[in-house]
Design an enzyme around this catalytic site. Sequence first.
Site, PDB file in Angstrom:
ATOM      1  N   SER A   1       0.831  -1.215   0.000  1.00  0.00           N
ATOM      2  CA  SER A   1       0.000   0.000   0.000  1.00  0.00           C
ATOM      3  C   SER A   1       0.864   1.264   0.000  1.00  0.00           C
ATOM      4  O   SER A   1       0.483   2.275  -0.591  1.00  0.00           O
ATOM      5  CB  SER A   1      -0.986   0.001   1.176  1.00  0.00           C
ATOM      6  OG  SER A   1      -0.312   0.149   2.393  1.00  0.00           O
TER       7      SER A   1
ATOM      8  N   HIS B   1       8.597   3.658   8.852  1.00  0.00           N
ATOM      9  CA  HIS B   1       8.392   2.789  10.021  1.00  0.00           C
ATOM     10  C   HIS B   1       7.165   3.290  10.780  1.00  0.00           C
ATOM     11  O   HIS B   1       7.003   4.500  10.969  1.00  0.00           O
ATOM     12  CB  HIS B   1       9.644   2.831  10.906  1.00  0.00           C
ATOM     13  CG  HIS B   1       9.549   1.922  12.084  1.00  0.00           C
ATOM     14  ND1 HIS B   1       9.698   0.557  11.985  1.00  0.00           N
ATOM     15  CD2 HIS B   1       9.276   2.170  13.388  1.00  0.00           C
ATOM     16  CE1 HIS B   1       9.535   0.008  13.175  1.00  0.00           C
ATOM     17  NE2 HIS B   1       9.271   0.973  14.050  1.00  0.00           N
TER      18      HIS B   1
ATOM     19  N   GLU C   1       0.910   7.130   6.889  1.00  0.00           N
ATOM     20  CA  GLU C   1       2.121   6.716   6.155  1.00  0.00           C
ATOM     21  C   GLU C   1       1.984   7.067   4.675  1.00  0.00           C
ATOM     22  O   GLU C   1       2.924   7.515   4.029  1.00  0.00           O
ATOM     23  CB  GLU C   1       2.335   5.205   6.287  1.00  0.00           C
ATOM     24  CG  GLU C   1       2.724   4.751   7.675  1.00  0.00           C
ATOM     25  CD  GLU C   1       2.977   3.249   7.717  1.00  0.00           C
ATOM     26  OE1 GLU C   1       3.603   2.710   6.786  1.00  0.00           O
ATOM     27  OE2 GLU C   1       2.533   2.598   8.681  1.00  0.00           O
TER      28      GLU C   1
HETATM   29  C1  GRF Z   1       3.787  -0.420   6.873  1.00  0.00           C
HETATM   30  O1  GRF Z   1       3.079  -0.196   8.067  1.00  0.00           O
HETATM   31  C2  GRF Z   1       5.226  -0.001   7.016  1.00  0.00           C
HETATM   32  O2  GRF Z   1       5.413   1.100   7.850  1.00  0.00           O
HETATM   33  C3  GRF Z   1       5.814  -1.212   7.685  1.00  0.00           C
HETATM   34  O3  GRF Z   1       5.187  -2.314   7.051  1.00  0.00           O
HETATM   35  C4  GRF Z   1       3.919  -1.909   6.569  1.00  0.00           C
HETATM   36  C5  GRF Z   1       3.910  -2.197   5.097  1.00  0.00           C
HETATM   37  O4  GRF Z   1       2.647  -2.018   4.522  1.00  0.00           O
HETATM   38  N1  GRF Z   1       7.256  -1.207   7.608  1.00  0.00           N
HETATM   39  P1  GRF Z   1       2.477  -1.974   2.944  1.00  0.00           P
HETATM   40  O5  GRF Z   1       3.103  -3.239   2.371  1.00  0.00           O
HETATM   41  O6  GRF Z   1       3.151  -0.732   2.432  1.00  0.00           O
HETATM   42  O7  GRF Z   1       0.995  -1.945   2.718  1.00  0.00           O
END
Ligand code: GRF
Length: 188
Positions: A19, A106, A171
């Site tokens: 995502s 993160h 994020e």
């Molecule tokens: C996210 O929460 C990122 O911060 C962590 O792993 C998750 C990955 O999610 N390191 P995606 O694969 O980007 O949906």
Amino acid sequence: MKQSRLKSRLAIFISGRGSNLLSLIRATQDEDYPASISLVISDQDQANGLSLARKHAIPTHIMENDETTLKFLADHEIDIICLAGFMTILHSSFLQRWQKPILNIHPSLLPLYKGLGVHERVLADGASISGCTVHHVTAELDSGTIIAQQEVAVGKNDTAHSLAARILEEEHRLYPRALKKFIENRTG
Ligand code: GRF
């Protein structure tokens, strides 16, 4: 319109859902965004993010060893690696050979809650604020210089699942914004 070689060329490293990859794909679709995604690399050949990359006609590569991956990065003239849910630790041998920036996102307010199981630990501590961080990758896990952070309030009824979902939304906003800021500061 900017010529594409004037844009920084990104390789996004993923392991799963993708995502954050999708949020970066969307950001780079803006012609004024200072980067384009040239490559998606996964350590998992079934990662959902690989289908997203293919759907957007972005070349993909499955990571088998440092040697082949570094060659792929060189062949695609990559300027910046962005880790986005990438679950393999890049060891110092890789970092020594890759002399360009590596960024990571993160889901905590670093330096708090490095590593895995972040939201469970935040809730167990009764913290009222959590969030997410974009930072430089160094040999020490989740410890490189911080580029940008976004706070998220922790609710009384939050579960690890609900908190993770709210932070994930942030994020998706933070990573493209932090990357843009990083590139603009570099290039002046
Ligand atoms: C996210 O929460 C990122 O911060 C962590 O792993 C998750 C990955 O999610 N390191 P995606 O694969 O980007 O949906």
